[in-house]
Design a protein around this motif. Structure first.
Motif, PDB file in Angstrom:
ATOM      1  N   THR A  76      11.033   5.767  -2.409  1.00 46.10           N
ATOM      2  CA  THR A  76       9.735   5.092  -2.424  1.00 46.10           C
ATOM      3  C   THR A  76       9.112   4.967  -3.804  1.00 46.10           C
ATOM      4  O   THR A  76       9.278   5.842  -4.643  1.00 46.10           O
ATOM      5  N   PRO A  77       8.366   3.893  -3.981  1.00 47.51           N
ATOM      6  CA  PRO A  77       7.499   3.792  -5.159  1.00 47.51           C
ATOM      7  C   PRO A  77       6.199   4.532  -4.854  1.00 47.51           C
ATOM      8  O   PRO A  77       6.053   5.149  -3.798  1.00 47.51           O
ATOM      9  N   GLU A  78       5.272   4.418  -5.771  1.00 46.60           N
ATOM     10  CA  GLU A  78       3.943   5.002  -5.596  1.00 46.60           C
ATOM     11  C   GLU A  78       2.928   3.875  -5.647  1.00 46.60           C
ATOM     12  O   GLU A  78       2.983   3.032  -6.537  1.00 46.60           O
ATOM     13  N   TYR A  79       2.026   3.852  -4.687  1.00 42.09           N
ATOM     14  CA  TYR A  79       0.946   2.863  -4.659  1.00 42.09           C
ATOM     15  C   TYR A  79      -0.383   3.602  -4.790  1.00 42.09           C
ATOM     16  O   TYR A  79      -0.713   4.428  -3.930  1.00 42.09           O
ATOM     17  N   ASN A  80      -1.118   3.331  -5.838  1.00 43.37           N
ATOM     18  CA  ASN A  80      -2.443   3.914  -6.033  1.00 43.37           C
ATOM     19  C   ASN A  80      -2.438   5.440  -5.876  1.00 43.37           C
ATOM     20  O   ASN A  80      -3.271   6.014  -5.188  1.00 43.37           O
ATOM     21  N   GLY A 112      12.724   8.263  -5.850  1.00 48.65           N
ATOM     22  CA  GLY A 112      12.325   6.890  -6.091  1.00 48.65           C
ATOM     23  C   GLY A 112      11.854   6.681  -7.513  1.00 48.65           C
ATOM     24  O   GLY A 112      11.804   7.616  -8.309  1.00 48.65           O
ATOM     25  N   VAL A 113      11.540   5.442  -7.781  1.00 47.51           N
ATOM     26  CA  VAL A 113      11.079   5.074  -9.115  1.00 47.51           C
ATOM     27  C   VAL A 113       9.830   4.229  -8.999  1.00 47.51           C
ATOM     28  O   VAL A 113       9.595   3.569  -8.002  1.00 47.51           O
ATOM     29  N   THR A 114       9.043   4.287 -10.059  1.00 48.06           N
ATOM     30  CA  THR A 114       7.857   3.454 -10.156  1.00 48.06           C
ATOM     31  C   THR A 114       7.522   3.341 -11.639  1.00 48.06           C
ATOM     32  O   THR A 114       7.720   4.304 -12.379  1.00 48.06           O
ATOM     33  N   PRO A 115       7.081   2.187 -12.095  1.00 53.75           N
ATOM     34  CA  PRO A 115       6.839   2.004 -13.528  1.00 53.75           C
ATOM     35  C   PRO A 115       5.490   2.560 -13.988  1.00 53.75           C
ATOM     36  O   PRO A 115       4.633   1.839 -14.461  1.00 53.75           O
ATOM     37  N   GLY A 119       5.907   8.474 -12.561  1.00 59.34           N
ATOM     38  CA  GLY A 119       7.174   8.293 -11.867  1.00 59.34           C
ATOM     39  C   GLY A 119       7.131   8.454 -10.370  1.00 59.34           C
ATOM     40  O   GLY A 119       8.154   8.680  -9.736  1.00 59.34           O
ATOM     41  N   GLY A 120       5.973   8.377  -9.776  1.00 61.21           N
ATOM     42  CA  GLY A 120       5.885   8.484  -8.323  1.00 61.21           C
ATOM     43  C   GLY A 120       5.683   9.896  -7.815  1.00 61.21           C
ATOM     44  O   GLY A 120       5.786  10.147  -6.618  1.00 61.21           O
ATOM     45  N   LYS A 121       5.391  10.835  -8.702  1.00 53.03           N
ATOM     46  CA  LYS A 121       5.328  12.235  -8.274  1.00 53.03           C
ATOM     47  C   LYS A 121       4.302  12.469  -7.171  1.00 53.03           C
ATOM     48  O   LYS A 121       4.521  13.281  -6.285  1.00 53.03           O
ATOM     49  N   TRP A 122       3.174  11.761  -7.204  1.00 49.98           N
ATOM     50  CA  TRP A 122       2.175  11.969  -6.152  1.00 49.98           C
ATOM     51  C   TRP A 122       2.655  11.386  -4.822  1.00 49.98           C
ATOM     52  O   TRP A 122       2.457  11.996  -3.773  1.00 49.98           O
ATOM     53  N   ALA A 123       3.263  10.224  -4.853  1.00 46.76           N
ATOM     54  CA  ALA A 123       3.814   9.655  -3.618  1.00 46.76           C
ATOM     55  C   ALA A 123       4.845  10.601  -3.024  1.00 46.76           C
ATOM     56  O   ALA A 123       4.881  10.819  -1.811  1.00 46.76           O
ATOM     57  N   HIS A 124       5.667  11.177  -3.892  1.00 46.61           N
ATOM     58  CA  HIS A 124       6.708  12.080  -3.412  1.00 46.61           C
ATOM     59  C   HIS A 124       6.099  13.354  -2.841  1.00 46.61           C
ATOM     60  O   HIS A 124       6.517  13.835  -1.773  1.00 46.61           O
ATOM     61  N   GLU A 125       5.086  13.901  -3.525  1.00 41.52           N
ATOM     62  CA  GLU A 125       4.412  15.096  -3.017  1.00 41.52           C
ATOM     63  C   GLU A 125       3.748  14.815  -1.671  1.00 41.52           C
ATOM     64  O   GLU A 125       3.842  15.620  -0.737  1.00 41.52           O
ATOM     65  N   HIS A 126       3.087  13.680  -1.555  1.00 42.59           N
ATOM     66  CA  HIS A 126       2.385  13.345  -0.313  1.00 42.59           C
ATOM     67  C   HIS A 126       3.377  13.108   0.831  1.00 42.59           C
ATOM     68  O   HIS A 126       3.118  13.522   1.964  1.00 42.59           O
ATOM     69  N   ALA A 127       4.498  12.456   0.541  1.00 38.22           N
ATOM     70  CA  ALA A 127       5.508  12.240   1.582  1.00 38.22           C
ATOM     71  C   ALA A 127       6.092  13.572   2.048  1.00 38.22           C
ATOM     72  O   ALA A 127       6.286  13.784   3.252  1.00 38.22           O
ATOM     73  N   ARG A 128       6.364  14.467   1.098  1.00 34.60           N
ATOM     74  CA  ARG A 128       6.898  15.789   1.478  1.00 34.60           C
ATOM     75  C   ARG A 128       5.888  16.567   2.319  1.00 34.60           C
ATOM     76  O   ARG A 128       6.252  17.188   3.324  1.00 34.60           O
ATOM     77  N   LEU A 129       4.613  16.530   1.922  1.00 37.03           N
ATOM     78  CA  LEU A 129       3.584  17.238   2.686  1.00 37.03           C
ATOM     79  C   LEU A 129       3.475  16.673   4.097  1.00 37.03           C
ATOM     80  O   LEU A 129       3.467  17.421   5.085  1.00 37.03           O
ATOM     81  N   SER A 145      12.127  11.485  -9.761  1.00 40.64           N
ATOM     82  CA  SER A 145      10.996  10.632 -10.094  1.00 40.64           C
ATOM     83  C   SER A 145      11.283  10.029 -11.458  1.00 40.64           C
ATOM     84  O   SER A 145      11.347  10.746 -12.452  1.00 40.64           O
ATOM     85  N   GLN A 146      11.511   8.741 -11.496  1.00 48.36           N
ATOM     86  CA  GLN A 146      11.836   8.070 -12.751  1.00 48.36           C
ATOM     87  C   GLN A 146      10.568   7.500 -13.352  1.00 48.36           C
ATOM     88  O   GLN A 146       9.873   6.715 -12.718  1.00 48.36           O
ATOM     89  N   THR A 147      10.278   7.890 -14.580  1.00 52.02           N
ATOM     90  CA  THR A 147       9.032   7.461 -15.203  1.00 52.02           C
ATOM     91  C   THR A 147       9.192   6.337 -16.210  1.00 52.02           C
ATOM     92  O   THR A 147       8.255   5.616 -16.474  1.00 52.02           O
ATOM     93  N   SER A 148      10.336   6.198 -16.795  1.00 57.89           N
ATOM     94  CA  SER A 148      10.482   5.232 -17.876  1.00 57.89           C
ATOM     95  C   SER A 148      10.757   3.837 -17.349  1.00 57.89           C
ATOM     96  O   SER A 148      11.694   3.623 -16.587  1.00 57.89           O
ATOM     97  N   ILE A 149       9.952   2.885 -17.773  1.00 57.93           N
ATOM     98  CA  ILE A 149      10.200   1.505 -17.382  1.00 57.93           C
ATOM     99  C   ILE A 149      11.182   0.841 -18.345  1.00 57.93           C
ATOM    100  O   ILE A 149      11.571  -0.296 -18.144  1.00 57.93           O
ATOM    101  N   ASP A 150      11.578   1.584 -19.378  1.00 58.60           N
ATOM    102  CA  ASP A 150      12.538   1.056 -20.347  1.00 58.60           C
ATOM    103  C   ASP A 150      13.984   1.323 -19.940  1.00 58.60           C
ATOM    104  O   ASP A 150      14.901   0.952 -20.651  1.00 58.60           O
ATOM    105  N   VAL A 151      14.172   1.983 -18.788  1.00 61.14           N
ATOM    106  CA  VAL A 151      15.511   2.331 -18.330  1.00 61.14           C
ATOM    107  C   VAL A 151      15.869   1.446 -17.140  1.00 61.14           C
ATOM    108  O   VAL A 151      15.091   1.330 -16.192  1.00 61.14           O
ATOM    109  N   ASP A 152      17.044   0.857 -17.176  1.00 62.26           N
ATOM    110  CA  ASP A 152      17.555   0.089 -16.046  1.00 62.26           C
ATOM    111  C   ASP A 152      18.152   1.088 -15.053  1.00 62.26           C
ATOM    112  O   ASP A 152      19.311   1.464 -15.155  1.00 62.26           O
ATOM    113  N   VAL A 153      17.328   1.535 -14.113  1.00 62.47           N
ATOM    114  CA  VAL A 153      17.730   2.627 -13.224  1.00 62.47           C
ATOM    115  C   VAL A 153      18.954   2.296 -12.370  1.00 62.47           C
ATOM    116  O   VAL A 153      19.656   3.188 -11.929  1.00 62.47           O
TER     117      VAL A 153
END
Length: 180
Positions: A76-80, A112-115, A119-129, A145-153
């Motif tokens: 998953t990405p992270e939204y807001n 997941g990744v998000t630009p 890197g989506g850490k909150w989305a990941h924490e919330h999904a795990r909870l 959690s991929q944070t860099s938007i300069d990397v072609d994941v």
């Protein structure tokens, strides 16, 4: 054969997270079956009134797909600063009936990744909870959690290795025996 149900938090057709899920499916070991759970966008928001008598077919399908799996992986990405609503809604449906939902006892991981710088850490924490409350067994070592938007994941060997490693950790996970 270990079956892994994958919930993709983005509904966008060309979502990088969906592409990651498809990449993991293509690279899965011979003894691992990756099933990307389809139809999350068709599931209505959870409402106990519509779940009581005859749950909608889309919700029943998602429940059946996850119930048939040995493991659950969220990509998953992270939204807001949280997980996308479609993912939260899926977990709501999968948590019912209370104590006997499709997630109960299932090893569960999130990646997941998000630009963004996080890197989506909150989305990941919330999904795990949320999954923990729903009864899943969260495998803490399954996090990328991929944070860099300069990397072609999708083509970066190091990122792909971390993603495959997370999948392998989830598949290899053996739950602690419960104390009787």
């Amino acid at each position: 054969m270990t079956r892994v149900a994958v919930l993709v938090g983005s509904l966008r057709t060309d979502s990088v997270n969906r592409q990651i899920a498809e990449s993991l499916r293509a690279q899965a070991p011979a003894d691992v079956q990756i099933d990307i759970v389809e139809g999350l966008g068709d599931v209505p928001f959870y409402n106990e009134d519509i779940d009581a008598d005859a749950p909608p077919a889309a919700a029943t399908s998602v429940r059946e797909q996850v119930a048939a799996a040995d493991r659950v992986l969220v990509v998953t990405p992270e939204y807001n600063a949280t997980m996308p609503a479609v993912l939260n809604n899926a977990i709501d449906w999968l948590s019912r009936p209370y104590g006997a939902g499709a997630l109960v006892g299932k090893p569960f991981g999130v990646l997941g990744v998000t630009p963004t710088p996080y890197g989506g850490k909150w989305a990941h924490e919330h999904a795990r909870l949320s999954a923990t409350i729903a009864g899943a067994v969260v495998v803490e070592d399954v996090t990328v959690s991929q944070t860099s938007i300069d990397v072609d994941v999708l083509n970066d060997a190091e990122v792909q290795g971390r993603l495959r490693g997370a999948l392998e950790t989830l598949v290899a996970y053996v739950p602690e025996p419960s104390a009787a």
